[in-house]
Design an enzyme around this catalytic site. Structure first.
Site, PDB file in Angstrom:
ATOM      1  N   ASP A   1       5.990  11.964  -8.358  1.00  0.00           N
ATOM      2  CA  ASP A   1       5.528  12.202  -6.984  1.00  0.00           C
ATOM      3  C   ASP A   1       6.612  12.923  -6.174  1.00  0.00           C
ATOM      4  O   ASP A   1       6.322  13.857  -5.423  1.00  0.00           O
ATOM      5  CB  ASP A   1       5.170  10.848  -6.344  1.00  0.00           C
ATOM      6  CG  ASP A   1       4.742  10.979  -4.900  1.00  0.00           C
ATOM      7  OD1 ASP A   1       3.617  11.428  -4.653  1.00  0.00           O
ATOM      8  OD2 ASP A   1       5.552  10.638  -4.005  1.00  0.00           O
TER       9      ASP A   1
ATOM     10  N   GLY B   1       1.336   5.952   4.460  1.00  0.00           N
ATOM     11  CA  GLY B   1       0.595   5.017   5.307  1.00  0.00           C
ATOM     12  C   GLY B   1      -0.458   5.734   6.136  1.00  0.00           C
ATOM     13  O   GLY B   1      -0.426   6.951   6.311  1.00  0.00           O
TER      14      GLY B   1
ATOM     15  N   GLY C   1       0.797  -1.234   0.000  1.00  0.00           N
ATOM     16  CA  GLY C   1       0.000   0.000   0.000  1.00  0.00           C
ATOM     17  C   GLY C   1       0.826   1.279   0.000  1.00  0.00           C
ATOM     18  O   GLY C   1       0.309   2.350   0.286  1.00  0.00           O
TER      19      GLY C   1
ATOM     20  N   LYS D   1       6.603  16.863  -4.353  1.00  0.00           N
ATOM     21  CA  LYS D   1       7.019  17.191  -2.978  1.00  0.00           C
ATOM     22  C   LYS D   1       8.187  18.178  -2.985  1.00  0.00           C
ATOM     23  O   LYS D   1       8.262  19.074  -2.139  1.00  0.00           O
ATOM     24  CB  LYS D   1       7.372  15.900  -2.237  1.00  0.00           C
ATOM     25  CG  LYS D   1       6.146  15.000  -2.048  1.00  0.00           C
ATOM     26  CD  LYS D   1       6.510  13.571  -1.692  1.00  0.00           C
ATOM     27  CE  LYS D   1       5.281  12.678  -1.584  1.00  0.00           C
ATOM     28  NZ  LYS D   1       5.579  11.256  -1.521  1.00  0.00           N
TER      29      LYS D   1
HETATM   30  N1  HSE Z   1       3.213   6.930  -3.056  1.00  0.00           N
HETATM   31  C1  HSE Z   1       3.816   7.768  -2.075  1.00  0.00           C
HETATM   32  C2  HSE Z   1       5.122   7.123  -1.635  1.00  0.00           C
HETATM   33  C3  HSE Z   1       2.876   7.917  -0.903  1.00  0.00           C
HETATM   34  O1  HSE Z   1       5.410   6.002  -2.060  1.00  0.00           O
HETATM   35  O2  HSE Z   1       5.869   7.742  -0.917  1.00  0.00           O
HETATM   36  C4  HSE Z   1       3.189   9.096  -0.041  1.00  0.00           C
HETATM   37  O3  HSE Z   1       3.121  10.294  -0.737  1.00  0.00           O
END
Ligand code: HSE
Length: 440
Positions: free
Chosen positions: A203, A305, A189, A207
């Protein structure tokens, strides 16, 4: 101390939303004692109002009608945990326009539309709080905003995607291949609904934009970030890098020079085995900040999480409820885009050391040919590794590390290298990142 109550509405009763509701419902008394603020979860909105979650809501709180939240003037704070950049954007705008402060974990939305959303928030005398958008449970946004406010922040080096870190860690320590490690990250997850955004670096770029905008005080956009993901990484390179004293990580790097020029990159990067970031394994995140006064500070923890992300969301709810977020939100003023544009460094001009691996025909003159190419581009070799024995088609892997060069020199050299008769296939080229020295 007199207690204050704030009323909260939450949209998105998924994994993180359930964690937020659980904290608010189960830990409210302790939170009230610690902060003087009582949180009242007045309304939770989700399409799915039948599936059981980790927490049961009091009767009348769960609804599938978002207007119930938007039309309730007694709700002070609205939490958006829907994700995505279309419905969530409209929703945040409606939340602000209906007189609610917004708390969100939505990094993609902020990375793309924060200028517009912050303007709407300011017009409505509301704020947007987003601690949970970067590195999950690590309080990095508030650290940059408040605890490190006495510093000029010179650089950020972050492992901010747990999925990529999990994959690279498993490839390094368990000798797993990329696909096996990705499948496990999805099962646990960590990955986004579409894991492409994790592994292609998108991603991490979201950030990085959020953190760098705050840290450097610039209005930054996604197009300012040079992004490479981990899709093409081979186990062989992790192993050869390891032999040379390096660990491979997907790093999000933001740097501001003394002349105000900024470079932003997300890249698979080799770092020295003894750097604090090299020891960050599995799905954990870590961010090293280099400040003019403090030197290097490294924050480490769970970046994704249910409960770690919920921890950050609830922290924001409390800070908004206490009035602190509104003050810092109002006080934040970023250098406007037109002034920032000339300060963004092009990737080709940025300096780095590099790791290069080529499959070279095991015959006389091989070493002479590739070293001539490097010399032609003014690239100085720092180390070379070649084991005896041959690879496919009588080739042998040669690994070279370079001294500092500009990215454009390496790109040009790699083009020439590819065309050498002695080199088979495309050379692999990965940055080596040396953290700034922080000595006494
Ligand atoms: N998919 C992201 C990760 C979740 O793996 O860090 C948190 O932003």
């Amino acid at each position: 101390m007199a207690e204050k109550t704030v009323k909260i509405g939450l949209v998105g009763f998924g994994i993180v939303g359930s964690g937020v509701a659980k904290i608010i419902l189960e830990d409210n008394d302790e939170i009230a004692v610690r902060t003087g603020l009582r949180l009242e979860l007045a309304c939770v909105v989700d399409k799915d109002i039948t599936t059981a979650r980790v927490v049961s809501l009091p009767d009348g709180v769960l609804t599938d009608d978002v207007d119930q939240l938007l039309n309730d003037d007694s709700i002070d704070i609205a939490i958006e945990l829907v994700g995505g950049t279309t419905f969530a954007k409209d929703l945040q705008i409606k939340m602000l326009q209906s007189g609610k402060h917004v708390v969100t974990a939505n990094k993609a939305l902020l990375a793309k539309h924060s200028t517009e959303l912050c303007k709407i928030a300011a017009e409505n005398n509301k704020c947007i709080a987003f601690e949970a958008s970067c590195a999950g449970g690590i309080p990095i946004v508030s650290a940059i905003r408040t605890s490190l406010a006495g510093n000029n922040i010179e650089a950020i080096y972050g492992i901010v995607n747990g999925t990529c870190n999990y994959i690279l860690s498993n490839m390094t320590t368990k000798n797993e291949d990329f696909e096996t490690a990705l499948k496990q990250a999805q099962e646990k997850g960590y990955a986004e609904a579409d894991p492409t955004l994790d592994i292609n670096g998108g991603d991490s770029a979201h950030k990085l934009i959020i953190l760098s905008s705050l840290a450097f005080g610039y209005e930054l956009k996604l197009e300012d970030v040079y992004v490479e993901g981990i899709e093409g990484i081979a186990k062989a390179d992790i192993n050869y890098g390891g032999e040379m004293g390096y660990i491979l990580k997907l790093l999000a790097i933001g740097k501001k020079d003394s002349d105000g020029k900024v470079s932003l990159k997300v890249k698979p990067s080799f770092i020295a085995k003894d750097d604090p970031l090299a020891k960050v394994d599995g799905s954990f995140n870590a961010v090293s900040i280099f400040g003019s006064a403090v030197g290097q500070v490294t924050f480490y923890g769970r970046g994704a999480g249910m409960m770690p992300t919920a921890s950050a969301v609830v922290a924001d709810v409390i800070e908004v409820g206490l009035g602190n977020s509104e003050k810092s939100f109002r006080a934040t003023s970023l250098k406007p885009r037109e002034q920032v544009l000339p300060l963004i460094k092009k990737i080709g001009n940025t300096l780095s050391r590099f790791y290069i691996r080529m499959m070279v025909k095991d015959q006389p003159g091989g070493l002479a040919s590739y070293s001539r190419v490097l010399s032609k581009h003014d690239i100085s070799i720092s180390g070379v590794l070649q084991h005896e024995g041959s690879g496919p088609d009588n080739t042998v892997p040669i690994v070279i590390t370079t001294h500092l060069v500009r990215q454009q020199q390496i790109t040009a050299a790699m083009e020439d290298m590819k065309n050498l008769d002695v080199v088979s296939g495309k050379p692999v080229c990965i940055s080596i990142v040396d953290m700034p020295e922080d000595t006494d």
